[in-house]
Scaffold this active site. Sequence first.
Site, PDB file in Angstrom:
ATOM      1  N   ASP A   1      72.482  -4.385  69.769  1.00 20.60           N
ATOM      2  CA  ASP A   1      72.920  -4.911  71.065  1.00 20.60           C
ATOM      3  C   ASP A   1      72.180  -6.226  71.293  1.00 20.60           C
ATOM      4  O   ASP A   1      70.957  -6.269  71.146  1.00 20.60           O
ATOM      5  CB  ASP A   1      72.538  -3.951  72.205  1.00 20.60           C
ATOM      6  CG  ASP A   1      73.204  -2.582  72.063  1.00 20.60           C
ATOM      7  OD1 ASP A   1      74.246  -2.494  71.397  1.00 20.60           O
ATOM      8  OD2 ASP A   1      72.664  -1.612  72.616  1.00 20.60           O
TER       9      ASP A   1
ATOM     10  N   ASP B   1      81.999   7.828  74.537  1.00 23.65           N
ATOM     11  CA  ASP B   1      80.653   8.077  75.059  1.00 23.65           C
ATOM     12  C   ASP B   1      80.540   9.552  75.408  1.00 23.65           C
ATOM     13  O   ASP B   1      81.401  10.110  76.099  1.00 23.65           O
ATOM     14  CB  ASP B   1      80.390   7.237  76.317  1.00 23.65           C
ATOM     15  CG  ASP B   1      80.144   5.781  75.974  1.00 23.65           C
ATOM     16  OD1 ASP B   1      79.972   5.476  74.778  1.00 23.65           O
ATOM     17  OD2 ASP B   1      80.126   4.939  76.893  1.00 23.65           O
TER      18      ASP B   1
END
Lengths: 206, 265
Positions: free
Chosen positions: B130, B11
């Site tokens: 997602d 990330d």
Amino acid sequence: MENTPPLGVGGLVIINYGAGNIQSIKFALKRLGVEAILTDNETEIRNADKVIFPGVGEASSAMQKLKASGLDKVIPTLKQPVLGICLGMQLLCNSSEEGNTKGLGVFDVDVIRYSNEVKVPQIGWNQIQNLKSGLFKNVSENEFMYLVHSYYAPLCEGTIASSEYGIQYSSALQKGNFYGVQFHPEKSSTAGEQILKNFLNLKSKI
Amino acid sequence: MLSKRIIPCLDIKNGRTVKGINFLDLRDAGDPVELAKFYSENGADELVFLDISATEERRKTLADLVLKVAETINIPFTVGGGISSVEDVEILLNNGADKVSVNSSAVKNPQLINELASRFGSQCIVVAIDAKQIDGNWKVHLVGGKVPTELDLFDWAKEVERRGAGEILFTSMDHDGTKNGFANEALAKLSTDLNIPIIASGGAGTMQHFTDTFIEGKADAALAASVFHFKEITISDLKNELLIQGIPMRLMNDERRMTNDEKIN
């Protein structure tokens, strides 16, 4: 590797014809201590010691680009070691089913699409086998290489490495001074770097 | 034989890694380039960079980072986070990214997938999805899983394949962060329904979870972050264990050294 001398006059050329990402190849060569020249200029290409013919994307539109620049006539007549990578290798074949295009006709084989018996595209690391060329010096049988492709060259006389994905196919081809690899040596870790080094060490006849 | 892939995910915020600063023996574990190099030398098959910056300079910062990563590592990598146009993708690919992933922008404008696939080729277009279960049905969520949509996971996955996605990165929001294993039932259905590779994400906690997602979940690749970043599992231990379990894996060959006679001349 740190003390690698520069290549002689003519140097290493990457054919730049607007088909896909060539940054990765340039960087991989730089990590090996070699600065490549990106060019679509016929004279520069003909005078190079070695030529890399890359390509990512769609076959028929890439052929259009080669024709538009006249490189379709130049590439098959080159005399120095030439390495086609991925789509570059496929374009050196007789034809491709992708966009039903003719190829440059160096390798006598027709590129076809994988059947839906397997996932398409093939993405990831596959093993290369039956290695038959100096291109694979110090590379082990069953070494893994990174590939991403939906079309393949079947086994043929020019096959110098094969891989299995539902069927056996050509993961590398050779005819005279022309070499082609379906995988991406520039993205295949240290084993891929070894293949690039081997290519750079081939004797140039020009 | 095609191996299954192990993919650490980094990330990124404003050009720096977000999670896990006090781990690995790196000089600067907040430097994504150094971290990427570490993973590429330690058996990762691929890397994913997920940009979560929200600043105005984010595009340039990310493009600069991609260039540095491409200069440094010798394995493929994917870049995702906030990518919403052909132009975004062009910059990232030209800077050396191998693939890009799109998520919310594809849900809002599904035609984007067709445009990207025809312009750059399916092989470099990953669609990230997602999803979490609502009343027993898998629903696609946006904005990092915060905003629910009416879209059914399996319908959307089939649509993105039809539109030209080369690969799907499926994260189960029900499993993400739990360390209780991947969403193998949904993964197996995706893998069976579709004919493109599926990357499993969300829930990795133990080596057994990876075995399960490759066997029960039929996943082509497995992505994880914290188990690798905090060295709870090393990639080489994981791959050796997966090989024992009969799952095809690529091991690093440390023995390859250049000898004098083959130096470039």
